[in-house]
Design a protein around this motif. Structure first.
Motif, PDB file in Angstrom:
ATOM      1  N   SER A 322       0.825  -1.210   0.000  1.00 34.80           N
ATOM      2  CA  SER A 322       0.000   0.000   0.000  1.00 34.80           C
ATOM      3  C   SER A 322       0.856   1.256   0.000  1.00 34.80           C
ATOM      4  O   SER A 322       0.553   2.234  -0.705  1.00 34.80           O
ATOM      5  N   GLY A 323       1.938   1.263   0.767  1.00 34.49           N
ATOM      6  CA  GLY A 323       2.799   2.451   0.811  1.00 34.49           C
ATOM      7  C   GLY A 323       3.495   2.713  -0.509  1.00 34.49           C
ATOM      8  O   GLY A 323       3.542   3.860  -0.989  1.00 34.49           O
ATOM      9  N   LEU A 324       4.041   1.681  -1.135  1.00 29.74           N
ATOM     10  CA  LEU A 324       4.719   1.871  -2.409  1.00 29.74           C
ATOM     11  C   LEU A 324       3.741   2.207  -3.528  1.00 29.74           C
ATOM     12  O   LEU A 324       4.087   2.958  -4.451  1.00 29.74           O
ATOM     13  N   HIS A 325       2.535   1.668  -3.443  1.00 26.55           N
ATOM     14  CA  HIS A 325       1.524   2.033  -4.438  1.00 26.55           C
ATOM     15  C   HIS A 325       1.202   3.518  -4.349  1.00 26.55           C
ATOM     16  O   HIS A 325       1.055   4.204  -5.377  1.00 26.55           O
ATOM     17  N   ARG A 326       1.108   4.032  -3.161  1.00 30.78           N
ATOM     18  CA  ARG A 326       0.811   5.447  -2.983  1.00 30.78           C
ATOM     19  C   ARG A 326       1.957   6.317  -3.511  1.00 30.78           C
ATOM     20  O   ARG A 326       1.727   7.344  -4.170  1.00 30.78           O
ATOM     21  N   LEU A 327       3.209   5.917  -3.236  1.00 29.09           N
ATOM     22  CA  LEU A 327       4.355   6.687  -3.731  1.00 29.09           C
ATOM     23  C   LEU A 327       4.426   6.666  -5.255  1.00 29.09           C
ATOM     24  O   LEU A 327       4.758   7.672  -5.889  1.00 29.09           O
ATOM     25  N   THR A 328       4.079   5.544  -5.848  1.00 26.94           N
ATOM     26  CA  THR A 328       4.105   5.458  -7.309  1.00 26.94           C
ATOM     27  C   THR A 328       3.018   6.315  -7.926  1.00 26.94           C
ATOM     28  O   THR A 328       3.240   6.981  -8.963  1.00 26.94           O
ATOM     29  N   ASP A 329       1.820   6.335  -7.343  1.00 23.72           N
ATOM     30  CA  ASP A 329       0.745   7.180  -7.882  1.00 23.72           C
ATOM     31  C   ASP A 329       1.122   8.654  -7.827  1.00 23.72           C
ATOM     32  O   ASP A 329       0.809   9.426  -8.753  1.00 23.72           O
ATOM     33  N   ARG A 330       1.800   9.066  -6.777  1.00 23.22           N
ATOM     34  CA  ARG A 330       2.229  10.463  -6.692  1.00 23.22           C
ATOM     35  C   ARG A 330       3.244  10.787  -7.795  1.00 23.22           C
ATOM     36  O   ARG A 330       3.218  11.886  -8.371  1.00 23.22           O
ATOM     37  N   THR A 331       4.103   9.861  -8.075  1.00 19.97           N
ATOM     38  CA  THR A 331       5.084  10.099  -9.140  1.00 19.97           C
ATOM     39  C   THR A 331       4.398  10.276 -10.487  1.00 19.97           C
ATOM     40  O   THR A 331       4.731  11.199 -11.257  1.00 19.97           O
ATOM     41  N   TYR A 332       3.440   9.428 -10.789  1.00 21.03           N
ATOM     42  CA  TYR A 332       2.755   9.558 -12.075  1.00 21.03           C
ATOM     43  C   TYR A 332       1.834  10.777 -12.095  1.00 21.03           C
ATOM     44  O   TYR A 332       1.570  11.337 -13.175  1.00 21.03           O
ATOM     45  N   GLY A 333       1.339  11.208 -10.947  1.00 22.23           N
ATOM     46  CA  GLY A 333       0.588  12.457 -10.919  1.00 22.23           C
ATOM     47  C   GLY A 333       1.463  13.642 -11.292  1.00 22.23           C
ATOM     48  O   GLY A 333       1.028  14.554 -12.012  1.00 22.23           O
ATOM     49  N   ARG A 334       2.686  13.639 -10.850  1.00 19.81           N
ATOM     50  CA  ARG A 334       3.604  14.717 -11.227  1.00 19.81           C
ATOM     51  C   ARG A 334       3.950  14.643 -12.714  1.00 19.81           C
ATOM     52  O   ARG A 334       4.161  15.680 -13.361  1.00 19.81           O
ATOM     53  N   LEU A 335       4.026  13.437 -13.262  1.00 19.29           N
ATOM     54  CA  LEU A 335       4.279  13.328 -14.705  1.00 19.29           C
ATOM     55  C   LEU A 335       3.127  13.918 -15.515  1.00 19.29           C
ATOM     56  O   LEU A 335       3.351  14.602 -16.520  1.00 19.29           O
ATOM     57  N   ARG A 336       1.885  13.657 -15.092  1.00 22.33           N
ATOM     58  CA  ARG A 336       0.754  14.227 -15.816  1.00 22.33           C
ATOM     59  C   ARG A 336       0.729  15.746 -15.698  1.00 22.33           C
ATOM     60  O   ARG A 336       0.387  16.453 -16.657  1.00 22.33           O
ATOM     61  N   ALA A 337       1.103  16.266 -14.522  1.00 21.29           N
ATOM     62  CA  ALA A 337       1.164  17.718 -14.371  1.00 21.29           C
ATOM     63  C   ALA A 337       2.264  18.321 -15.238  1.00 21.29           C
ATOM     64  O   ALA A 337       2.074  19.398 -15.844  1.00 21.29           O
ATOM     65  N   ARG A 338       3.386  17.660 -15.361  1.00 24.32           N
ATOM     66  CA  ARG A 338       4.451  18.167 -16.224  1.00 24.32           C
ATOM     67  C   ARG A 338       4.014  18.125 -17.692  1.00 24.32           C
ATOM     68  O   ARG A 338       4.366  19.029 -18.469  1.00 24.32           O
ATOM     69  N   ALA A 339       3.266  17.105 -18.077  1.00 25.24           N
ATOM     70  CA  ALA A 339       2.768  17.036 -19.453  1.00 25.24           C
ATOM     71  C   ALA A 339       1.823  18.190 -19.742  1.00 25.24           C
ATOM     72  O   ALA A 339       1.859  18.793 -20.835  1.00 25.24           O
ATOM     73  N   ALA A 340       0.954  18.547 -18.769  1.00 19.16           N
ATOM     74  CA  ALA A 340       0.043  19.678 -18.969  1.00 19.16           C
ATOM     75  C   ALA A 340       0.822  20.983 -19.091  1.00 19.16           C
ATOM     76  O   ALA A 340       0.461  21.871 -19.883  1.00 19.16           O
ATOM     77  N   ASP A 341       1.883  21.136 -18.319  1.00 16.46           N
ATOM     78  CA  ASP A 341       2.700  22.353 -18.427  1.00 16.46           C
ATOM     79  C   ASP A 341       3.346  22.467 -19.798  1.00 16.46           C
ATOM     80  O   ASP A 341       3.531  23.578 -20.316  1.00 16.46           O
ATOM     81  N   ARG A 342       3.699  21.371 -20.399  1.00 16.22           N
ATOM     82  CA  ARG A 342       4.328  21.388 -21.717  1.00 16.22           C
ATOM     83  C   ARG A 342       3.304  21.380 -22.849  1.00 16.22           C
ATOM     84  O   ARG A 342       3.689  21.378 -24.023  1.00 16.22           O
ATOM     85  N   GLY A 343       2.034  21.338 -22.506  1.00 14.35           N
ATOM     86  CA  GLY A 343       1.012  21.306 -23.539  1.00 14.35           C
ATOM     87  C   GLY A 343       0.911  19.984 -24.251  1.00 14.35           C
ATOM     88  O   GLY A 343       0.554  19.938 -25.444  1.00 14.35           O
TER      89      GLY A 343
END
Length: 520
Positions: A322-343
């Motif tokens: 459960s802990g590692l799943h949560r850390l991985t989801d946060r990482t991919y959330g930051r990737l999606r935010a970076r993609a939105a910043d780059r359009g």
């Protein structure tokens, strides 16, 4: 004064007498005084042949030494007889050098019986304190020089690294017809720089050809062709390498695989993280997405490394998942935010992520794997490879029944009657948007993968990106060759491990990243 005294005074200062200064003849009063003094002293020396006794005192002179002898009146006086001289020493074969004028004066004085000749320079005799006693040769005790036997010199033998055989044992004669064997040196054959598996070599060249294009303002985004790392903690040895694929080397594209090896903590509570990320092959800037995924998961694990290390050592599998799943989801959330910043769309800036956690405690053999996306997890045990990749359901199995308000309308609901009448009444009221979403559904998210296994001594765990996992599954010859090379219990060096990862297979030209763990 008496008449006699006036006579010598007149003669001394008579005008007919030449001046008493330095003359050429040297016949001066001082010369005469010295001559008389030497003659008187010579007469007082004892005879050499007489026994040592005090000589008789000479009678007092009737006139002073500096007075001239009387010419008339009385019998002429004669000088006392000169004592016999000692025998002269033998004359050397080579006459000595007379030296300075003082030596010449001394030689002239000796030839005239101790009286220097007129005109010769006066030599000053050395002054001595006390009476001078003559020492006879017979009084010196005889000294006999001892004779020593000196053995003759023998040169030492040259240095020898092998001991000589004793003289009593002659060397055994060699049998007839037998010759000494020639020395042979066995040199191990080095591994090829870049080998290949299969019927023929791949199409691309084995070495890099072109460098990726660089921009002045984006030099920090440049990625090296090859990354190599290794470590040893507890009972495990780590080897990791990331290599640009043959296709990317030929086309001058950057390596899309990213590799991160990091240690958090100290001593037995330390935690080792190995992260492998692979960007999409068709997406532009995929290498940046892979690097961001490794960096962000590393930061998340580093902030929670103490709790994770305790859970691994205690074997808390549920808390770890459960802990590692949560850390991985946060990482991919930051990737999606970076993609939105780059359009960009989320799928255009993403990467598959696979991680391995190792405890530095030698008593802990629990190895934890987690991640999202494609790749491979293999284990070499007892000479055979095992694919231990966690199984996930297919994408089609994840789609369930339609939910009210979401998805397409049920196919059994008619929109109008056979006559063409709609089932709704048009009362002139603006119709609100329907509850159905007509846009296509986004693709389902990649499932989270997790596995915690206990290693045995002699196991080899291999974490691979998709570029290495595909030939491992598709070409059994590659898996067999790696099993043969890693059969030795001693882990290979960094250079040898790099050569193993670079084994080329025709038809597989993507980037390769692998991290192997040897269990002691």
């Amino acid at each position: 004064m008496t008449q006699q005294g006036d006579n010598w005074w007149d003669k001394l200062y008579d005008e007919s007498v030449p001046e008493t200064g330095p003359t050429a003849t040297g016949d001066t009063l001082d010369d005469r005084f010295d001559s008389a003094a030497l003659a008187t002293a010579a007469g007082a020396e004892p005879a050499p042949a007489a026994p040592p006794a005090d000589p008789p005192a000479p009678p007092p002179p009737d006139h002073a030494p500096w007075e001239p002898r009387p010419v008339s009146g009385g019998a002429p006086r004669t000088a006392p007889a000169e004592p016999p001289r000692p025998p002269a020493p033998p004359v050397p074969a080579t006459p000595p050098d007379p030296g300075p004028p003082a030596a010449a004066a001394a030689a002239a004085a000796g030839s005239t019986g101790g009286v220097p000749l007129p005109g010769t320079p006066r030599a000053e005799a050395p002054r001595t304190e006390g009476p001078i006693r003559e020492v006879r040769v017979s009084e010196v005790p005889a000294f006999e020089v001892p004779h020593y036997e000196v053995p003759p010199y023998e040169a030492p033998a040259p240095w020898s690294t092998t001991p000589e055989a004793p003289a009593s044992e002659p060397p055994a004669p060699e049998p007839p017809g037998s010759a000494a064997p020639e020395p042979t040196v066995e040199v191990p054959v080095p591994r090829p720089r870049t080998g290949h598996i299969g019927s023929g070599p791949p199409t691309y060249e084995p070495e890099p050809t072109a460098l990726p294009a660089a921009h002045p303002g984006e030099l920090a985004d440049l990625v090296a062709d090859t990354v190599l790392d290794g470590a040893r903690y507890g009972v495990c040895t780590l080897r990791a390498a990331a290599v640009r694929g043959d296709s990317a080397r030929y086309r001058g594209e950057p390596r899309r695989d990213a590799l991160l090896t990091a240690r958090f903590g100290h001593d037995e509570s330390a935690l080792v993280l190995v992260a492998v990320a692979a960007g999409a092959r068709t997406a532009e800037g995929a290498h940046r997405a892979a690097a961001d995924a490794c960096q962000w998961i590393g930061e998340a694990v580093g902030r929670s490394h103490s709790r994770l290390s305790e859970d691994i050592r205690a074997g808390r599998r549920g808390d770890l998942k459960s802990g590692l799943h949560r850390l991985t989801d946060r990482t991919y959330g930051r990737l999606r935010a970076r993609a939105a910043d780059r359009g960009l769309a989320p799928e255009e800036y993403t990467a598959s992520l696979r991680c391995l956690l190792l405890s530095a405690d030698p008593d802990c053999r629990t190895r934890v794997f987690f991640g999202i996306g494609r790749g491979g997890l293999f284990r070499l045990r007892d000479g055979a490879w095992q694919d231990i990749e966690p199984l996930v359901p297919e994408s089609s199995a994840l789609a369930g029944a339609p939910v009210v308000g979401y998805g397409s309308p049920p196919p059994d609901v008619p929109e109008a009657t056979p006559e063409g009448d709609r089932l709704t009444m048009d009362l002139g009221i603006t119709t609100a948007p329907g509850p159905f979403v007509e846009d296509p559904l986004p693709p389902p998210a990649e499932p989270f993968r997790f596995r915690a296994s206990v290693a045995r001594p002699g196991d080899i765990l291999l974490l691979a990106s998709n570029g290495l996992a595909e030939p491992m599954r598709g070409q059994p010859a590659l898996a067999k060759e790696l099993a043969a090379r890693w059969a030795d219990p001693e882990p290979p060096g960094l250079a040898a491990f790099l050569a193993d990862v670079q084994l080329r297979v025709k038809g597989y030209a993507d980037d390769r990243t692998g991290a192997a763990v040897w269990e002691a």
